[in-house]
Design an enzyme around this catalytic site. Structure first.
Site, PDB file in Angstrom:
ATOM      1  N   CYS A 268      13.381  -3.248  -2.798  1.00  0.00           N
ATOM      2  CA  CYS A 268      12.341  -4.246  -3.079  1.00  0.00           C
ATOM      3  C   CYS A 268      11.855  -4.084  -4.520  1.00  0.00           C
ATOM      4  O   CYS A 268      11.575  -2.972  -4.966  1.00  0.00           O
ATOM      5  CB  CYS A 268      11.169  -4.073  -2.113  1.00  0.00           C
TER       6      CYS A 268
ATOM      7  N   CYS B 143       4.742  -1.025  -4.443  1.00  0.00           N
ATOM      8  CA  CYS B 143       3.700  -0.551  -3.515  1.00  0.00           C
ATOM      9  C   CYS B 143       3.859   0.963  -3.287  1.00  0.00           C
ATOM     10  O   CYS B 143       4.914   1.413  -2.817  1.00  0.00           O
ATOM     11  CB  CYS B 143       3.788  -1.306  -2.199  1.00  0.00           C
TER      12      CYS B 143
ATOM     13  N   CYS C  31       5.306   2.659  -0.037  1.00  0.00           N
ATOM     14  CA  CYS C  31       6.419   2.028   0.680  1.00  0.00           C
ATOM     15  C   CYS C  31       7.778   2.673   0.417  1.00  0.00           C
ATOM     16  O   CYS C  31       8.199   2.833  -0.733  1.00  0.00           O
ATOM     17  CB  CYS C  31       6.466   0.548   0.349  1.00  0.00           C
TER      18      CYS C  31
ATOM     19  N   CYS D 166       8.479  -8.969  15.326  1.00  0.00           N
ATOM     20  CA  CYS D 166       8.078  -9.169  13.931  1.00  0.00           C
ATOM     21  C   CYS D 166       9.265  -8.829  13.027  1.00  0.00           C
ATOM     22  O   CYS D 166       9.753  -7.696  13.036  1.00  0.00           O
ATOM     23  CB  CYS D 166       6.881  -8.282  13.617  1.00  0.00           C
TER      24      CYS D 166
ATOM     25  N   CYS E 280       6.933 -13.388  14.647  1.00  0.00           N
ATOM     26  CA  CYS E 280       6.129 -13.074  13.462  1.00  0.00           C
ATOM     27  C   CYS E 280       7.120 -12.713  12.361  1.00  0.00           C
ATOM     28  O   CYS E 280       8.216 -12.224  12.644  1.00  0.00           O
ATOM     29  CB  CYS E 280       5.213 -11.891  13.765  1.00  0.00           C
TER      30      CYS E 280
ATOM     31  N   CYS F 121      -1.503 -12.630  10.495  1.00  0.00           N
ATOM     32  CA  CYS F 121      -1.583 -11.212  10.827  1.00  0.00           C
ATOM     33  C   CYS F 121      -1.860 -10.535   9.490  1.00  0.00           C
ATOM     34  O   CYS F 121      -1.005 -10.540   8.603  1.00  0.00           O
ATOM     35  CB  CYS F 121      -0.255 -10.749  11.430  1.00  0.00           C
TER      36      CYS F 121
ATOM     37  N   ARG G 148      -4.671  -4.228  15.902  1.00  0.00           N
ATOM     38  CA  ARG G 148      -3.490  -3.434  16.254  1.00  0.00           C
ATOM     39  C   ARG G 148      -3.550  -2.030  15.657  1.00  0.00           C
ATOM     40  O   ARG G 148      -3.649  -1.865  14.441  1.00  0.00           O
ATOM     41  CB  ARG G 148      -2.207  -4.142  15.790  1.00  0.00           C
TER      42      ARG G 148
HETATM   43  N1  SAM Z   1       7.337  -7.089   1.900  1.00  0.00           N
HETATM   44  C1  SAM Z   1       6.376  -7.535   2.822  1.00  0.00           C
HETATM   45  C2  SAM Z   1       4.974  -7.437   2.278  1.00  0.00           C
HETATM   46  O1  SAM Z   1       4.733  -6.767   1.320  1.00  0.00           O
HETATM   47  O2  SAM Z   1       4.089  -8.073   2.859  1.00  0.00           O
HETATM   48  C3  SAM Z   1       6.420  -6.869   4.171  1.00  0.00           C
HETATM   49  C4  SAM Z   1       6.836  -5.506   4.415  1.00  0.00           C
HETATM   50  S1  SAM Z   1       5.610  -4.210   4.329  1.00  0.00           S
HETATM   51  C5  SAM Z   1       6.633  -2.927   4.899  1.00  0.00           C
HETATM   52  C6  SAM Z   1       4.399  -4.548   5.588  1.00  0.00           C
HETATM   53  C7  SAM Z   1       3.212  -3.623   5.674  1.00  0.00           C
HETATM   54  O3  SAM Z   1       3.598  -2.406   6.264  1.00  0.00           O
HETATM   55  C8  SAM Z   1       2.529  -3.221   4.402  1.00  0.00           C
HETATM   56  O4  SAM Z   1       1.689  -4.208   3.904  1.00  0.00           O
HETATM   57  C9  SAM Z   1       1.762  -1.981   4.839  1.00  0.00           C
HETATM   58  O5  SAM Z   1       0.485  -2.338   5.323  1.00  0.00           O
HETATM   59  C10 SAM Z   1       2.611  -1.415   5.967  1.00  0.00           C
HETATM   60  N2  SAM Z   1       3.276  -0.182   5.533  1.00  0.00           N
HETATM   61  C11 SAM Z   1       4.393  -0.096   4.778  1.00  0.00           C
HETATM   62  N3  SAM Z   1       4.700   1.205   4.535  1.00  0.00           N
HETATM   63  C12 SAM Z   1       3.764   1.952   5.159  1.00  0.00           C
HETATM   64  C13 SAM Z   1       3.530   3.370   5.272  1.00  0.00           C
HETATM   65  N4  SAM Z   1       4.306   4.245   4.676  1.00  0.00           N
HETATM   66  N5  SAM Z   1       2.477   3.774   5.990  1.00  0.00           N
HETATM   67  C14 SAM Z   1       1.657   2.878   6.603  1.00  0.00           C
HETATM   68  N6  SAM Z   1       1.825   1.542   6.519  1.00  0.00           N
HETATM   69  C15 SAM Z   1       2.860   1.071   5.811  1.00  0.00           C
HETATM   70  C1  DTB Z   2       1.955  -3.823   9.485  1.00  0.00           C
HETATM   71  O1  DTB Z   2       0.759  -3.911   9.148  1.00  0.00           O
HETATM   72  N1  DTB Z   2       2.559  -2.699   9.831  1.00  0.00           N
HETATM   73  C2  DTB Z   2       3.963  -2.935  10.107  1.00  0.00           C
HETATM   74  C3  DTB Z   2       4.071  -4.482   9.998  1.00  0.00           C
HETATM   75  N2  DTB Z   2       2.781  -4.857   9.535  1.00  0.00           N
HETATM   76  C4  DTB Z   2       5.164  -5.095   9.241  1.00  0.00           C
HETATM   77  C5  DTB Z   2       4.853  -2.127   9.284  1.00  0.00           C
HETATM   78  C6  DTB Z   2       4.586  -0.643   9.387  1.00  0.00           C
HETATM   79  C7  DTB Z   2       5.589   0.035   8.531  1.00  0.00           C
HETATM   80  C8  DTB Z   2       5.443   1.510   8.539  1.00  0.00           C
HETATM   81  C9  DTB Z   2       6.391   2.165   7.606  1.00  0.00           C
HETATM   82  C10 DTB Z   2       7.825   1.903   7.878  1.00  0.00           C
HETATM   83  O2  DTB Z   2       8.301   2.072   9.023  1.00  0.00           O
HETATM   84  O3  DTB Z   2       8.542   1.527   6.924  1.00  0.00           O
HETATM   85 FE1  SF4 Z   3       8.239  -4.466  -1.056  1.00  0.00          FE
HETATM   86 FE2  SF4 Z   3       7.332  -2.520   0.509  1.00  0.00          FE
HETATM   87 FE3  SF4 Z   3       5.661  -3.714  -1.197  1.00  0.00          FE
HETATM   88 FE4  SF4 Z   3       6.569  -5.084   0.951  1.00  0.00          FE
HETATM   89  S1  SF4 Z   3       5.256  -3.280   0.997  1.00  0.00           S
HETATM   90  S2  SF4 Z   3       6.425  -5.807  -1.167  1.00  0.00           S
HETATM   91  S3  SF4 Z   3       8.637  -4.197   1.122  1.00  0.00           S
HETATM   92  S4  SF4 Z   3       7.470  -2.470  -1.754  1.00  0.00           S
END
Ligand code: SAM
Ligand code: DTB
Ligand code: SF4
Length: 324
Positions: free
Chosen positions: A60, A64, A67, A104, A136, A196, A268
């Site tokens: 990506c 973030c 992530c 989702c 979703c 959501c 959630r």
């Molecule tokens: N790229 C999309 C976005 O940014 O909306 C969706 C994917 S992102 C993985 C969705 C959400 O997962 C993030 O906004 C964050 O709240 C949660 N998330 C991602 N990595 C995480 C982590 N290591 N621990 C907890 N929550 C996480």
């Molecule tokens: C959200 O708030 N939590 C979910 C979903 N929306 C997409 C993702 C959690 C991801 C946790 C880290 C991972 O498994 O990559």
């Molecule tokens: Fe990309 Fe992860 Fe940020 Fe979503 S949360 S925009 S997948 S870096």
């Protein structure tokens, strides 16, 4: 003249003060009020269950800090191109059999791009609906026509998190702004999608910044139908790899305050649940959490064993909505 925006970008001070007052309350007193609010607005023994599936993984362009999927970080995640339709059908069946009522679909994109991949994503949404599940998706930023086409394909919810308070956001992400997040939420809302929208606790923010985040969610008008509260899952190779997750009592406090600030929303208990004790999860459900992600994998990190969740729900007398 265009219609006025439904989603407020300015934060009423009163909302922030209310959120801070809640977060500062003695914990048991706060849980009691949250449980009361919960029972007045929801059936306290029903639990909504979603299942996550990563349809495009890693690489990506966004940065973030939490992530695993960001190309800016050195996590050892294996990147994967957009998956095929059959895998989505299989995953939807698996989700339904495990008791989930919603699938989702997550894609590690900065934004949706028109073309063959988006067309396939629309087919995936139709496939989820054909399997009898709510659909979703979380695909990054959208333009209005893309949001409309997702809605027409049957998408029920769009997940797009604000993640934290505005004042902490730039410490976590630099490749997009808080206002861009709000703009996408508005676009999804205008297309008739349910929202959501939630965030992550334990990213080094202060309690004041958690209050700021909660106030921002409560200022969205209408408020999001679904509010995921994630607890940071520290991922090796990301800037937050050494961040200590919040203690259980602060997570319960956040869930309780969310329930009171957003009485009608589904709250959630999301990522991080797999490392909470059953007792701490039970307190979160008492304090108003009424949804979870089921499944042994979240998007890229481990979830909870199916049998462990089935047993937990039995102990607490909770029924997944699909079985109600
Ligand atoms: N790229 C999309 C976005 O940014 O909306 C969706 C994917 S992102 C993985 C969705 C959400 O997962 C993030 O906004 C964050 O709240 C949660 N998330 C991602 N990595 C995480 C982590 N290591 N621990 C907890 N929550 C996480
Ligand atoms: C959200 O708030 N939590 C979910 C979903 N929306 C997409 C993702 C959690 C991801 C946790 C880290 C991972 O498994 O990559
Ligand atoms: Fe990309 Fe992860 Fe940020 Fe979503 S949360 S925009 S997948 S870096």
């Amino acid at each position: 003249m265009p219609p006025p925006p439904l989603l407020s970008k300015s934060l009423p001070e009163t909302l922030q003060r209310r959120a801070m007052d809640l977060l500062d309350r003695p914990l048991l007193d706060l849980i009691f009020e949250a449980a009361d609010t919960h029972r007045a607005n929801h059936d306290p023994v029903r639990i909504q269950c979603a299942h996550l599936f990563s349809i495009k993984t890693g690489a990506c362009p966004e940065d973030c800090g939490y992530c695993s999927q960001s190309a800016h970080h050195a996590s050892d995640l294996q990147r994967e191109a957009l998956t095929d339709l059959d895998s989505v059908r299989r995953e939807a069946r698996k989700a339904r059999e495990s008791g989930a009522d919603r699938l989702c679909l997550g894609a590690a994109w900065r934004n949706v791009k028109d073309g063959a991949e988006f067309d396939r994503t629309l087919e995936m949404v139709r496939a989820v609906k054909d399997e009898g599940l709510e659909a979703c998706a979380t695909l990054g930023m959208l333009d209005p026509s893309q949001a409309q086409r997702l809605r027409e394909a049957g998408l029920d919810y769009y997940n797009h998190n604000l993640d934290t308070g505005r004042s902490h956001y730039q410490n976590i992400v630099t490749t997009h702004t808080y206002d861009e997040r709000l703009d996408t939420l508005q676009i999804a809302r205008d297309a008739g999608l349910a929202l959501c929208c939630g965030g992550i606790v334990g990213m080094g923010e202060t309690r004041e910044q958690r209050a700021e985040f909660l106030a921002q969610l409560a200022a969205l008008d209408p408020t999001p139908e679904s509010v995921p509260i994630n607890s940071l899952v520290p991922v090796a190779g990301t800037p937050l790899e050494n961040q200590t997750p919040l203690p259980w009592n602060e997570v319960v406090r956040m869930v309780a305050a969310t329930r009171i600030m957003l009485p009608k929303s589904t709250v959630r208990l999301s990522a991080g649940r797999e490392s909470m004790t059953e007792e701490a999860q039970a307190l979160c459900f008492l304090a108003g959490a009424n949804s979870v992600f089921l499944g042994e994998k979240l998007l890229t990190t481990p979830g909870r064993e199916h049998t462990a969740d089935a047993s937990l729900f039995r102990k607490l007398g909770m029924t997944p909505v699909q079985q109600a």
